[in-house]
Design a protein around this motif. Structure first.
Motif, PDB file in Angstrom:
ATOM      1  N   MET A   1       0.826  -1.199   0.000  1.00  0.00           N
ATOM      2  CA  MET A   1       0.000   0.000   0.000  1.00  0.00           C
ATOM      3  C   MET A   1       0.868   1.260   0.000  1.00  0.00           C
ATOM      4  O   MET A   1       1.918   1.279   0.598  1.00  0.00           O
ATOM      5  N   LYS A   2       0.394   2.278  -0.717  1.00  0.00           N
ATOM      6  CA  LYS A   2       1.117   3.550  -0.756  1.00  0.00           C
ATOM      7  C   LYS A   2       0.172   4.658  -0.281  1.00  0.00           C
ATOM      8  O   LYS A   2      -1.037   4.568  -0.468  1.00  0.00           O
ATOM      9  N   THR A   3       0.769   5.699   0.290  1.00  0.00           N
ATOM     10  CA  THR A   3      -0.036   6.823   0.773  1.00  0.00           C
ATOM     11  C   THR A   3       0.528   8.129   0.244  1.00  0.00           C
ATOM     12  O   THR A   3       1.737   8.329   0.222  1.00  0.00           O
ATOM     13  N   VAL A   4      -0.367   9.003  -0.211  1.00  0.00           N
ATOM     14  CA  VAL A   4       0.036  10.368  -0.583  1.00  0.00           C
ATOM     15  C   VAL A   4      -0.699  11.314   0.365  1.00  0.00           C
ATOM     16  O   VAL A   4      -1.908  11.193   0.551  1.00  0.00           O
ATOM     17  N   SER A   5       0.045  12.250   0.960  1.00  0.00           N
ATOM     18  CA  SER A   5      -0.598  13.270   1.793  1.00  0.00           C
ATOM     19  C   SER A   5      -0.871  14.492   0.949  1.00  0.00           C
ATOM     20  O   SER A   5       0.015  14.973   0.245  1.00  0.00           O
ATOM     21  N   VAL A   6      -2.107  14.956   0.998  1.00  0.00           N
ATOM     22  CA  VAL A   6      -2.472  16.150   0.224  1.00  0.00           C
ATOM     23  C   VAL A   6      -2.566  17.312   1.206  1.00  0.00           C
ATOM     24  O   VAL A   6      -3.463  17.350   2.050  1.00  0.00           O
ATOM     25  N   ASN A   7      -1.630  18.250   1.090  1.00  0.00           N
ATOM     26  CA  ASN A   7      -1.551  19.325   2.088  1.00  0.00           C
ATOM     27  C   ASN A   7      -2.290  20.582   1.641  1.00  0.00           C
ATOM     28  O   ASN A   7      -1.714  21.652   1.543  1.00  0.00           O
ATOM     29  N   THR A   8      -3.569  20.424   1.400  1.00  0.00           N
ATOM     30  CA  THR A   8      -4.417  21.577   1.076  1.00  0.00           C
ATOM     31  C   THR A   8      -4.912  22.180   2.404  1.00  0.00           C
ATOM     32  O   THR A   8      -4.547  21.690   3.470  1.00  0.00           O
ATOM     33  N   SER A   9      -5.782  23.225   2.321  1.00  0.00           N
ATOM     34  CA  SER A   9      -6.228  23.892   3.552  1.00  0.00           C
ATOM     35  C   SER A   9      -6.797  22.871   4.537  1.00  0.00           C
ATOM     36  O   SER A   9      -6.628  23.000   5.741  1.00  0.00           O
ATOM     37  N   LYS A  10      -7.503  21.877   4.004  1.00  0.00           N
ATOM     38  CA  LYS A  10      -7.923  20.746   4.850  1.00  0.00           C
ATOM     39  C   LYS A  10      -7.095  19.548   4.381  1.00  0.00           C
ATOM     40  O   LYS A  10      -7.373  19.005   3.303  1.00  0.00           O
ATOM     41  N   PRO A  11      -6.072  19.145   5.128  1.00  0.00           N
ATOM     42  CA  PRO A  11      -5.205  18.060   4.638  1.00  0.00           C
ATOM     43  C   PRO A  11      -5.891  16.690   4.720  1.00  0.00           C
ATOM     44  O   PRO A  11      -6.737  16.487   5.584  1.00  0.00           O
ATOM     45  N   TYR A  12      -5.535  15.816   3.834  1.00  0.00           N
ATOM     46  CA  TYR A  12      -6.096  14.453   3.861  1.00  0.00           C
ATOM     47  C   TYR A  12      -5.147  13.496   3.158  1.00  0.00           C
ATOM     48  O   TYR A  12      -4.162  13.923   2.541  1.00  0.00           O
ATOM     49  N   LYS A  13      -5.467  12.216   3.264  1.00  0.00           N
ATOM     50  CA  LYS A  13      -4.592  11.202   2.675  1.00  0.00           C
ATOM     51  C   LYS A  13      -5.284  10.493   1.521  1.00  0.00           C
ATOM     52  O   LYS A  13      -6.486  10.265   1.551  1.00  0.00           O
ATOM     53  N   VAL A  14      -4.469  10.130   0.522  1.00  0.00           N
ATOM     54  CA  VAL A  14      -4.931   9.246  -0.543  1.00  0.00           C
ATOM     55  C   VAL A  14      -4.210   7.929  -0.331  1.00  0.00           C
ATOM     56  O   VAL A  14      -2.977   7.895  -0.278  1.00  0.00           O
ATOM     57  N   LYS A  15      -4.971   6.858  -0.158  1.00  0.00           N
ATOM     58  CA  LYS A  15      -4.349   5.546   0.055  1.00  0.00           C
ATOM     59  C   LYS A  15      -4.569   4.693  -1.188  1.00  0.00           C
ATOM     60  O   LYS A  15      -5.679   4.657  -1.735  1.00  0.00           O
ATOM     61  N   ILE A  16      -3.495   4.060  -1.633  1.00  0.00           N
ATOM     62  CA  ILE A  16      -3.545   3.307  -2.887  1.00  0.00           C
ATOM     63  C   ILE A  16      -3.131   1.870  -2.607  1.00  0.00           C
ATOM     64  O   ILE A  16      -2.061   1.645  -2.029  1.00  0.00           O
ATOM     65  N   GLY A  17      -3.940   0.912  -3.006  1.00  0.00           N
ATOM     66  CA  GLY A  17      -3.533  -0.475  -2.800  1.00  0.00           C
ATOM     67  C   GLY A  17      -4.587  -1.454  -3.287  1.00  0.00           C
ATOM     68  O   GLY A  17      -5.782  -1.170  -3.251  1.00  0.00           O
ATOM     69  N   LYS A  18      -4.108  -2.595  -3.744  1.00  0.00           N
ATOM     70  CA  LYS A  18      -4.997  -3.657  -4.220  1.00  0.00           C
ATOM     71  C   LYS A  18      -5.780  -4.235  -3.034  1.00  0.00           C
ATOM     72  O   LYS A  18      -5.169  -4.621  -2.036  1.00  0.00           O
ATOM     73  N   GLY A  19      -7.077  -4.256  -3.135  1.00  0.00           N
ATOM     74  CA  GLY A  19      -7.894  -4.847  -2.066  1.00  0.00           C
ATOM     75  C   GLY A  19      -8.108  -3.921  -0.873  1.00  0.00           C
ATOM     76  O   GLY A  19      -8.697  -4.320   0.132  1.00  0.00           O
ATOM     77  N   LEU A  20      -7.657  -2.679  -1.004  1.00  0.00           N
ATOM     78  CA  LEU A  20      -7.725  -1.735   0.115  1.00  0.00           C
ATOM     79  C   LEU A  20      -9.155  -1.449   0.575  1.00  0.00           C
ATOM     80  O   LEU A  20      -9.401  -1.201   1.757  1.00  0.00           O
ATOM     81  N   VAL A  21     -10.094  -1.540  -0.369  1.00  0.00           N
ATOM     82  CA  VAL A  21     -11.475  -1.198  -0.020  1.00  0.00           C
ATOM     83  C   VAL A  21     -12.030  -2.151   1.053  1.00  0.00           C
ATOM     84  O   VAL A  21     -12.928  -1.790   1.807  1.00  0.00           O
ATOM     85  N   ASP A  22     -11.458  -3.343   1.137  1.00  0.00           N
ATOM     86  CA  ASP A  22     -11.915  -4.286   2.167  1.00  0.00           C
ATOM     87  C   ASP A  22     -11.721  -3.721   3.576  1.00  0.00           C
ATOM     88  O   ASP A  22     -12.374  -4.163   4.523  1.00  0.00           O
ATOM     89  N   LYS A  23     -10.801  -2.770   3.692  1.00  0.00           N
ATOM     90  CA  LYS A  23     -10.559  -2.162   5.021  1.00  0.00           C
ATOM     91  C   LYS A  23     -11.274  -0.826   5.154  1.00  0.00           C
ATOM     92  O   LYS A  23     -10.878   0.023   5.965  1.00  0.00           O
ATOM     93  N   LEU A  24     -12.306  -0.617   4.339  1.00  0.00           N
ATOM     94  CA  LEU A  24     -12.967   0.685   4.283  1.00  0.00           C
ATOM     95  C   LEU A  24     -13.432   1.188   5.656  1.00  0.00           C
ATOM     96  O   LEU A  24     -13.169   2.336   6.033  1.00  0.00           O
ATOM     97  N   ALA A  25     -14.111   0.299   6.409  1.00  0.00           N
ATOM     98  CA  ALA A  25     -14.668   0.728   7.696  1.00  0.00           C
ATOM     99  C   ALA A  25     -13.547   1.228   8.617  1.00  0.00           C
ATOM    100  O   ALA A  25     -13.636   2.304   9.217  1.00  0.00           O
ATOM    101  N   GLU A  26     -12.483   0.432   8.671  1.00  0.00           N
ATOM    102  CA  GLU A  26     -11.320   0.781   9.512  1.00  0.00           C
ATOM    103  C   GLU A  26     -10.719   2.122   9.076  1.00  0.00           C
ATOM    104  O   GLU A  26     -10.403   2.974   9.908  1.00  0.00           O
ATOM    105  N   GLU A  27     -10.566   2.298   7.770  1.00  0.00           N
ATOM    106  CA  GLU A  27      -9.958   3.536   7.255  1.00  0.00           C
ATOM    107  C   GLU A  27     -10.845   4.740   7.553  1.00  0.00           C
ATOM    108  O   GLU A  27     -10.351   5.810   7.870  1.00  0.00           O
ATOM    109  N   ILE A  28     -12.165   4.546   7.448  1.00  0.00           N
ATOM    110  CA  ILE A  28     -13.078   5.656   7.737  1.00  0.00           C
ATOM    111  C   ILE A  28     -12.986   6.027   9.218  1.00  0.00           C
ATOM    112  O   ILE A  28     -12.909   7.207   9.570  1.00  0.00           O
ATOM    113  N   GLN A  29     -12.959   5.003  10.066  1.00  0.00           N
ATOM    114  CA  GLN A  29     -12.901   5.289  11.513  1.00  0.00           C
ATOM    115  C   GLN A  29     -11.653   6.090  11.893  1.00  0.00           C
ATOM    116  O   GLN A  29     -11.674   6.861  12.849  1.00  0.00           O
ATOM    117  N   LYS A  30     -10.582   5.930  11.118  1.00  0.00           N
ATOM    118  CA  LYS A  30      -9.356   6.686  11.414  1.00  0.00           C
ATOM    119  C   LYS A  30      -9.540   8.183  11.166  1.00  0.00           C
ATOM    120  O   LYS A  30      -8.841   8.999  11.742  1.00  0.00           O
TER     121      LYS A  30
END
Ligand code: ADP
Ligand code: ZN
Length: 343
Positions: A1-30
């Motif tokens: 898995m790879k992560t890009v941080s987007v440092n806009t006025s409201k910062p957030y992360k873009v997470k890239i990875g095969k099968g990553l959506v399976d962890k959607l609930a966990e990622e949202i809770q973060k």
């Protein structure tokens, strides 16, 4: 898995990875402590992935909205339906929207998220290559008006983007080609190594790296110029003529592929005027050929540039063209649009 941080006025992360959506609930809770989630998608993506994503979110109270796919539905009418749906389901600012789909879903659901209760959080789950590498990052949301494309919208950054390449397995090849138009664009404007990989390597074996590279470039532009006042305009390379081609073919040549042709044409023009290094247009055209993308069109230069000159968004007759110095290096070039038509 790879992560890009987007440092806009409201910062957030873009997470890239095969099968990553399976962890959607966990990622949202973060990123968000919410009870209710509204999934917004279109009918194609809904049929393929709606149930799956809904089941991944079983720990939340989920409501689900689907609209018909296609550019015609990138409209205020769809946004209005979504807003009514959100209100009916009593979503509050503590809740969350999940935009599951291609660029159209992202634009429409993002605009609804920007306007509902004057803005609630949303997560992008792009399912097309174009949305993964381009439209899901950077916070541009919006819809078409009858007067033209993307004329109403808002800047509203997502709080998380989940890019799972597994979605691409069901994506039709024409849509893959569309995404490749934007991927080539990133190589052209900012990354010669990416361009070389596209020329000599296997893009699909390296898809995670390719998506990561494009998003990193986009994140960098978006952070430096969040509201599109200067350097971010370089992301429009190939788009000025690309938009003319889309319009002139009544969208038979779709966005990403029209941008492909637009990049070749603008480089050819700039090479003839000594504004771009020799051979760039030919190299880009070589990539369009390699990926079996659209290369033929039935218009004269006059028709295409004429459409540019008539663009309602133009301020006076000045236009900011994005040109390449060489592959991997771009610059903005301001000129009078009327001087472009005669060669
Ligand atoms: P884009 O992302 O190119 O801006 P759209 O949002 O219109 O465009 O998506 C292009 C088409 O592909 C739409 O018909 C959409 O329903 C469909 N689509 C999106 N994601 C997938 C997928 N993963 N598999 C199959 N079809 C998809
Ligand atoms: Zn584009």
């Amino acid at each position: 898995m790879k992560t890009v941080s987007v440092n806009t006025s409201k910062p957030y992360k873009v997470k890239i990875g095969k099968g990553l959506v399976d962890k959607l609930a966990e990622e949202i809770q973060k990123v968000k402590n919410c009870k209710k989630i509204a999934i917004i998608t279109d009918d194609n993506v809904g049929r393929l992935y709606g149930k799956k994503v809904e089941s991944l979110l079983k720990d939340f109270e989920v409501c689900y909205f689907e609209f018909s796919n296609g550019e015609d539905n990138k409209s205020l009418a769809t946004v209005s339906d979504i807003l009514e749906f959100l209100a009916k389901n009593k979503l509050t600012r503590s809740d969350l929207i999940v935009a599951l789909g291609g660029g159209i879903v992202g634009d429409v659901a993002g605009f609804a998220a920007a306007s509902y209760l004057r803005g609630i959080d949303f997560v992008q789950i792009p399912t097309t290559l174009l949305a993964m590498v381009d439209s899901s990052v950077g916070g541009k949301t919006g819809v078409n008006l009858s007067a033209g494309k993307n004329l109403a919208g808002a800047f509203h950054q997502p709080c998380l983007v989940i890019c799972d390449q597994n979605f691409l397995h069901t994506l039709p090849s024409e849509e893959i080609k569309n995404g490749l138009g934007e991927v080539i664009k990133y190589g052209c404007i900012a990354d010669k190594k990416l361009f070389d990989l596209l020329c000599t390597g296997d893009v699909f074996c390296n898809i995670e790296e390719v998506i990561y590279t494009c998003i990193s470039i986009k994140a960098d532009f978006a952070a430096r110029d969040e509201f599109d006042k200067g350097d971010r305009q370089k992301l429009n390379f190939g788009h000025t003529l690309g938009h003319s081609i889309e319009k002139a073919t009544a969208f038979a040549i779709p966005h990403g592929q029209a941008v492909g042709i637009g990049m070749v044409l603008i480089c050819r023009w700039a090479q003839e005027h000594g504004l771009t290094g020799a051979g760039c247009a030919e190299e880009i055209d070589g990539l369009l050929k390699k990926f079996e993308m659209a290369r033929k069109y039935d218009f004269t230069d006059e028709q295409l540039w004429g459409a540019v000159a008539n663009d309602k968004k133009l301020k006076g007759s000045d236009i900011n063209l994005v040109l390449l110095k060489d592959i991997g290096e771009s610059y903005l070039y301001k000129t009078d649009v009327n001087g472009l038509i005669t060669k």
